[in-house]
Design a protein around this motif. Structure first.
Motif, PDB file in Angstrom:
ATOM      1  N   UNK A  81       0.839  -1.198   0.000  1.00 41.81           N
ATOM      2  CA  UNK A  81       0.000   0.000   0.000  1.00 41.81           C
ATOM      3  C   UNK A  81       0.879   1.255   0.000  1.00 41.81           C
ATOM      4  N   UNK A  82       1.908   1.245   0.864  1.00 43.85           N
ATOM      5  CA  UNK A  82       2.832   2.383   0.951  1.00 43.85           C
ATOM      6  C   UNK A  82       3.566   2.574  -0.375  1.00 43.85           C
ATOM      7  N   UNK A  83       3.977   1.454  -0.986  1.00 40.03           N
ATOM      8  CA  UNK A  83       4.708   1.550  -2.257  1.00 40.03           C
ATOM      9  C   UNK A  83       3.822   2.220  -3.308  1.00 40.03           C
ATOM     10  N   UNK A  84       2.532   1.844  -3.344  1.00 43.64           N
ATOM     11  CA  UNK A  84       1.615   2.446  -4.321  1.00 43.64           C
ATOM     12  C   UNK A  84       1.461   3.939  -4.053  1.00 43.64           C
ATOM     13  N   UNK A  85       1.368   4.282  -2.750  1.00 44.00           N
ATOM     14  CA  UNK A  85       1.200   5.700  -2.413  1.00 44.00           C
ATOM     15  C   UNK A  85       2.429   6.499  -2.843  1.00 44.00           C
TER      16      UNK A  85
END
Ligand SMILES: Nc1ncnc2c1ncn2[C@@H]1O[C@H](COP(=O)(O)OP(=O)(O)OP(=O)(O)O)[C@@H](O)[C@H]1O
Ligand SMILES: [Mg+2]
Length: 398
Positions: free
Chosen positions: A137-141
């Motif tokens: 999720x963090x990587x996508x953000x």
């Protein structure tokens, strides 16, 4: 993890499987039973399993080999394996743990101990799954944040790029309008002779024939810029599809045009008959925008810079090389540039996300990206390689 955790029990003795089932099912677990290694591996391929209880001594494929194969497969390596065996020998235990097993129980075991270990390893797996979800999720953000910040820094240049053709469109439209008004007044005047009118028409056609063409060209340029911007900034391009890297490079160059046009000459060489790659086109553009913008920043605005982009096939990969003739990268920083938030630019020009996000994107495409300095301090070279045959579908959703 499944709502009802699924435990695969592997043992060649039917009564051992029945015992495990009797201990686990009342605890709310779903059990799958396999009486040899081969059928266990087949079940792992078709079912979503959360934990494996594995006997060591089995005819045919023993538990060690089953464990080795589970851990060697990307699809199953995250599943915890607990050995249950009658071999009470620390060398055997060490071998199992070396192969990646999470735990080891010796038969006969105390049922409560088995249940407690199962519960612990399932809880650990659930925690690990959650951590992985959060990291994803963090990587996508981060990817999205980098795209928005890049767009922010390009916005003024893009507005300028649109302004120029817009200015031409307005000027040409005014010329056309005034010439049409002149012609109309001549046509409606009773004093205009037929010959004068013919000459006026002739002049109008000669002078203004290509004005609509110029207006269309300007409008088309705006359309191309807007389309590149829309594609780059829109949320929600999901998964991978066959894309032409050359098209991605062209769109990225359109977005970076204003950053490059005053001080950089762009050379692009594309090998003939390059196959498309399975990729997320929007993310590929993001990588190229990052590389072109970095190159534009690196090249001295007072001197004439050269950006050379080559696209070719290299064994099973499509390789894109981006070379500039800026100062190159300090040898001690060649590794650091890939770290998130590493930047040598001031806070307004750089966030330090561009290369770390680009590396994440390329890794997600099973590709490679690296940087090196060109020979004799001639500048920096960035190389991106993407596999030609990458049919793995991506679940990357933004
Ligand atoms: N072509 C290049 N030549 C020289 N140095 C470079 C080049 N490309 C990148 N670098 C170095 O790598 C650093 C990190 O680049 P990265 O793209 O990650 O961040 P940034 O450009 O500083 O900021 P942004 O997040 O806005 O892209 C840059 O600050 C710069 O020092
Ligand atoms: Mg950058």
């Amino acid at each position: 993890m499944n709502q009802q955790p699924v435990i695969l029990c592997v043992d060649d003795e039917a009564h051992n499987l029945s015992l495990l089932e009797a201990l686990l099912v009342p605890r709310g677990y779903k059990t799958l039973l396999a009486n040899d290694g081969k059928s266990a591996l087949i079940m792992l391929r078709s079912e979503q399993v959360d934990l494996v209880l594995l006997d060591v001594m089995m005819p045919g494929m023993d538990g060690f080999e089953v464990c080795r194969r589970i851990k060697a497969d990307r699809a199953t390596c995250h599943i915890p394996v607990l050995f249950i065996t009658s071999l009470d020998d620390s060398a055997v235990e060490i071998r199992g743990l070396d192969l990646g097993a999470a735990d080891y129980l010796v038969k006969p075991f105390v049922p409560a101990v088995l249940q407690a270990r199962v519960q612990t390893h399932l809880a650990l797996k659930a925690h690990r799954d959650r951590m992985e979800e959060l990291a994803e999720e963090r990587a996508k953000q981060l990817v999205h944040a980098d795209r928005l910040s890049t767009l922010g820094t390009l916005a003024a240049g893009i507005a300028h790029e649109i302004n120029t053709p817009l200015f031409y469109i307005i000027c040409f439209a005014q010329v056309l309008l005034s010439d049409i008004q002149k012609l109309t007044s001549q046509m409606t005047s009773t004093e205009t002779s037929e010959a004068t009118l013919r000459d006026a028409w002739q002049l109008f056609i000669e002078k203004d024939a290509d004005v609509p063409v110029k207006i269309a060209e300007g409008a088309n340029r705006i359309r191309v810029i807007m389309e590149s911007m829309r594609k780059f900034s829109c949320q929600g391009q999901v998964g991978k599809a066959p894309v032409s890297l050359d098209d991605c490079i062209e769109n990225a160059l359109t977005l970076c045009h204003n950053e490059l046009k005053y001080h950089v000459t762009v050379h692009k060489e594309v090998a003939a008959d390059l196959e498309p790659v399975m990729a997320n086109g929007q993310q590929m553009e993001q990588v190229f925008v990052n590389l072109f913008k970095n190159a534009a920043d690196a090249m001295d605005k007072k001197k004439k810079g050269t950006l050379t982009i080559t696209l070719c096939r290299e064994n099973d990969f499509i390789r894109c090389t981006v070379e500039d003739n800026g100062p190159g990268i300090h040898p001690q920083q060649l590794d650091m540039i890939w770290e998130p938030f590493f930047s040598t630019k001031d806070a307004e020009t750089g966030t330090g996300l561009g290369l770390s996000v680009s590396r994440g994107i390329i890794k997600d495409h099973q590709g490679r990206i690296w940087a090196e300095n060109r020979e004799q301090g001639e500048g920096a070279r960035f190389v991106v390689e993407l596999p030609v045959k990458n049919n793995q579908q991506n679940d990357f959703v933004e």
